[in-house]
Design an enzyme around this catalytic site. Structure first.
Site, PDB file in Angstrom:
ATOM      1  N   GLU A   1      -2.773   1.182   4.107  1.00 46.73           N
ATOM      2  CA  GLU A   1      -2.426   1.961   2.921  1.00 46.73           C
ATOM      3  C   GLU A   1      -3.347   1.432   1.788  1.00 46.73           C
ATOM      4  OE1 GLU A   1      -0.761   4.449   3.428  1.00 46.73           O
ATOM      5  OE2 GLU A   1       0.597   5.116   1.754  1.00 46.73           O
ATOM      6  N   ASP A   2      -3.245   0.218   1.427  1.00 48.82           N
ATOM      7  CA  ASP A   2      -3.902  -0.119   0.160  1.00 48.82           C
ATOM      8  C   ASP A   2      -5.333  -0.757   0.348  1.00 48.82           C
ATOM      9  OD1 ASP A   2      -1.629   0.714  -0.682  1.00 48.82           O
ATOM     10  OD2 ASP A   2      -0.642  -1.233  -0.889  1.00 48.82           O
TER      11      ASP A   2
END
Ligand code: MN
Length: 764
Positions: free
Chosen positions: A109-110
């Site tokens: 996600e990051d």
């Protein structure tokens, strides 16, 4: 066991002797982060001595590299977050795969890392788990309704194929809740609300009492700060008083247990703030009146000792009637087992006592995470399957079958709700359809009108056929069109009872409406013919007459006429017998206002082709080609309302039509739809039988076949036989598109030398 001073961390566990608290941020000297990681590795080794820590170390290096420089809202290095999530998972005694995945849970996600890279570096299992967590993160929980939240929880369980996904998600949420104060107030409240709606009950469902309790108290603080403060203050005020009292009670119990040779731990605690608050809401009393803020817990070695301890307690203090509960004999759905009682102490202090074995205690605190910590067969959870939910039973069964707890863990598939599929509207609302449900089921679940007018669907942004089977997590968008109506075809794939009922109801209703319309027109036409004033056909008279036919209403009677069950003339006869002076024969001889009037009176039926003819937009009015003449497209046709069988369509030239004319009120105008309906890219074709009389010479059949085929005509059957006078008779069954197509064939055959006569047979 010594009683510790209950600590006052508002959100923390306030047990006096709870098992090791879930670790908190920054408690070690030196390079605290690296030290904490080393401690994590030690902890895993302690719980699972055979576990290879290599994947955890590798995941850690990965994390350090990719989250480098990132910071959380609190200002801490980002890496603290995956580390603490991993610590919570280690506390749950999970395996290295789960802990590695926990460290990596935000990586996709990051950071620029992809699922594929994780699969390459850490294997499919870790990648699969990380993907599952990422997927859950993407869901937007739009609705806060309780039912909705329950659906979301079920969906979460159904969606993930590995229970570790849910456990990581819970650990993730736990750390986020612990550090919630650093977010903006609106975000805080939304996240806290979602935690109360979804994650805390999910933890409860999985039997994880400890995680649930912490999530609830953390969330309570932000969702309802005023009540939180109120409860916290009341508890604090009674703590001083309670502490001394409970210390005494604890000592008394310990003595009694010793004297009776019952080996047990005793601890006391102040109940969790959120659970006190729930009790207040339920009982509608002030916080000063809540009697059991205080609770004693006795943890024994055996089940027998639980009951023995309960007996002791009841001898020492008087039990409050109706407050004794045996969750050992009848465990809760999430496998929770314990004896509960509330007793009246000195000075009117009431307190609750919970009695359970060590194993029951572990299960109460850790729930599903506790299941794989025991060897097969010896766990207390094997008893009393009756009262448990099927899915919990299934987990236990699996556990029994597996000798290796790791095998159990990795093969644990959470197919808990196989009969339901959880999908979303584009705005994130959960829509449940049955297994193999389609966009049509989805549409009818959303709204009946959406179902009726649905013409197409997008699933995850792509157009799909309406019969597409939906899968968990699909985002479904229904495309509707005003005026569109349901199709009978939908019944072949719609799965939900609701959708099927709505479709059937619409089809029936629509068929009936048309029948009523036709019935009224037939009656009016008959009235004109016999010069009966229209005002003689009152609905009240019809209603009365309907009773005679065993029907409920005037419209039922009109529908009956429309369906051909009742005759318009008969009805007219009974409504106005004195006016029906003309006999049917005279009426028939009367000037023919028939066909023309009819076509005005009755909406024309458009035949759209196919073997069972359809009336445009109306699959239910049975219209069929009469077998005696088998009319084909382009031929002049007439419709005839049969008794109970629908509308028969004859060729105007059909001899039977003449016989049918004496009941001209049954005639109905029909016409072919302007364009032929296309089936598989080809216009609808009708089988037609052609009889050819010709010279019996060689090559004749071949030449005839060539002529027919030259027009791209399919020949279904050919049959030859000898006729009289050296004549051969050849019968073809060909497929004709329309009457012009047929005429071309017939003309071509007639031109062929040696052909004497070509006829179209009426029957096929
Ligand atoms: Mn996270």
């Amino acid at each position: 066991m010594a009683t510790q001073q209950p600590n006052s961390a508002a959100a923390g566990d306030v047990s006096s002797a709870a098992p090791a608290a879930i670790p908190r941020t920054g408690s070690l000297p030196g390079d605290p982060i690296s030290q904490r990681f080393e401690h994590l590795i030690e902890q895993v080794h302690e719980h699972r001595p055979t576990e290879n820590p290599a994947p955890i170390r590798k995941a850690w290096d990965f994390c350090v590299r990719f989250h480098e420089g990132q910071r959380r809202a609190s200002g801490e290095p980002y890496i603290i977050h995956p580390l603490e999530v991993a610590e919570v998972l280690a506390e749950m005694k999970l395996d290295a795969t789960a802990i590695a995945a926990g460290l990596l849970h935000d990586a996709v996600e990051d950071t620029p890392v992809t699922t594929d890279e994780i699969a390459t570096e850490f294997g499919e299992q870790v990648a699969h788990i990380v993907e599952g967590v990422t997927k859950i993160d993407k869901i937007q929980f739009a609705n806060r309704e309780d039912r909705q939240a329950e659906n979301v929880r079920k969906m979460l369980l159904a969606m993930v194929s590995d229970v570790r996904v849910v456990l990581i998600k819970l650990a993730d949420r736990l750390h986020n809740m612990r550090t919630l104060e650093h977010l903006k107030p609106e975000r805080r409240e939304a996240i806290a609300r979602e935690t109360l709606d979804i994650y805390a009950p999910l933890a409860h469902r999985l039997g994880m009492g400890k995680v649930r309790g912490e999530l609830e108290d953390l969330a309570f603080r932000y969702t309802d700060p005023v009540s939180y403060q109120q409860v916290a203050e009341a508890v604090e005020a009674r703590r001083q008083d309670g502490q001394q009292f409970m210390a005494q009670v604890e000592e008394t119990i310990r003595e009694q247990l010793r004297e009776n040779n019952i080996e047990a731990r005793v601890e006391w605690r102040i109940k969790r703030l959120y659970s006190i608050w729930q009790k207040l809401l339920k009982s509608q009393v002030g916080v000063d009146q809540v009697f059991d803020l205080l609770a004693i817990r006795i943890i024994t070695q055996t089940k027998t000792d639980c009951y023995a301890a309960l007996g002791l307690i009841h001898m020492l203090w008087r039990p409050v009637p109706g407050r004794v509960k045996d969750f050992i004999a009848i465990p809760r759905a999430n496998l929770y087992q314990s004896l509960h009682t509330t007793v009246m102490g000195e000075n009117g202090h009431q307190f609750e006592v919970q009695i359970r074995t060590e194993e029951m205690h572990k299960i109460a605190e850790e729930g599903i995470a506790a299941h794989w910590k025991y060897k097969a067969g010896e766990s207390v959870i094997s008893a009393r399957d009756e009262q448990r939910l099927a899915w919990v039973r299934q987990l236990v069964d699996w556990q029994r079958e597996m000798t290796d707890p790791n095998e159990f863990l990795s093969s644990l598939k959470m197919d808990l709700y196989p009969e339901e599929v959880y999908t979303f509207t584009p705005r994130g609302k959960v829509v449940i359809v049955p297994a193999d449900g389609t966009p049509v089921d989805f549409a009818y679940t959303v709204h009946t009108e959406v179902g009726h007018t649905c013409v197409g669907a997008k699933v995850n942004g792509r157009m799909v056929p309406l019969r597409t089977k939906l899968r968990n997590g699909d985002i479904v968008e229904i495309i509707t069109q005003n005026g569109h109506t349901p199709s009978r075809d939908w019944l072949t794939f719609a799965k939900s009872p609701r959708a099927r009922n709505k479709i059937k109801h619409w089809l029936n209703e629509n068929q009936r409406l048309r029948a009523i319309e036709v019935g009224r027109k037939l009656l009016e036409r008959e009235a004109r013919k016999f010069k009966v004033p229209m005002n003689r056909i009152e609905d009240t008279d019809l209603a009365r007459l309907a009773g005679d036919y065993g029907l409920a209403t005037a419209t039922d009677l009109l529908a009956g006429v429309g369906f051909g069950k009742q005759s318009a003339r008969q009805i007219l006869n009974r409504l106005a017998p004195e006016l029906m002076l003309t006999t049917p024969e005279e009426a028939e001889a009367a000037p023919e206002t028939g066909a023309a009037a009819m076509s005005e009176a009755v909406r024309r039926l458009h035949l759209t082709g196919s073997d069972s003819l359809q009336v445009e937009g109306q699959n239910d009015l049975l219209v069929y080609r009469a077998r005696c003449c088998n009319p084909i497209r382009g031929e002049e046709i007439v419709g005839y309302v049969t008794r109970g069988k629908g509308v028969a369509v004859h060729a105007r030239s059909c001899p039977n039509v003449q016989n049918l004319l004496y009941e001209s009120d049954r005639r109905i105008a029909v016409e072919w739809a302007p364009t032929a309906s296309e089936v598989a890219g080809r216009a609808q074709r009708y089988p037609v039988r052609i009889t050819v009389h010709c010279d019996d010479r060689s090559g004749m059949l071949k030449e005839m076949t060539a002529i027919i085929s030259s027009d791209d005509t399919n020949i279904r059957a050919v049959e030859t036989r000898d006729g009289a006078n050296g004549e051969a008779i050849v019968e073809f069954v060909v497929e004709a598109e329309d009457v012009r197509h047929l005429n071309r064939m017939v003309t071509g055959l007639r031109r062929l030398p040696g052909v004497r006569e070509v006829q179209r047979a009426q029957k096929v």
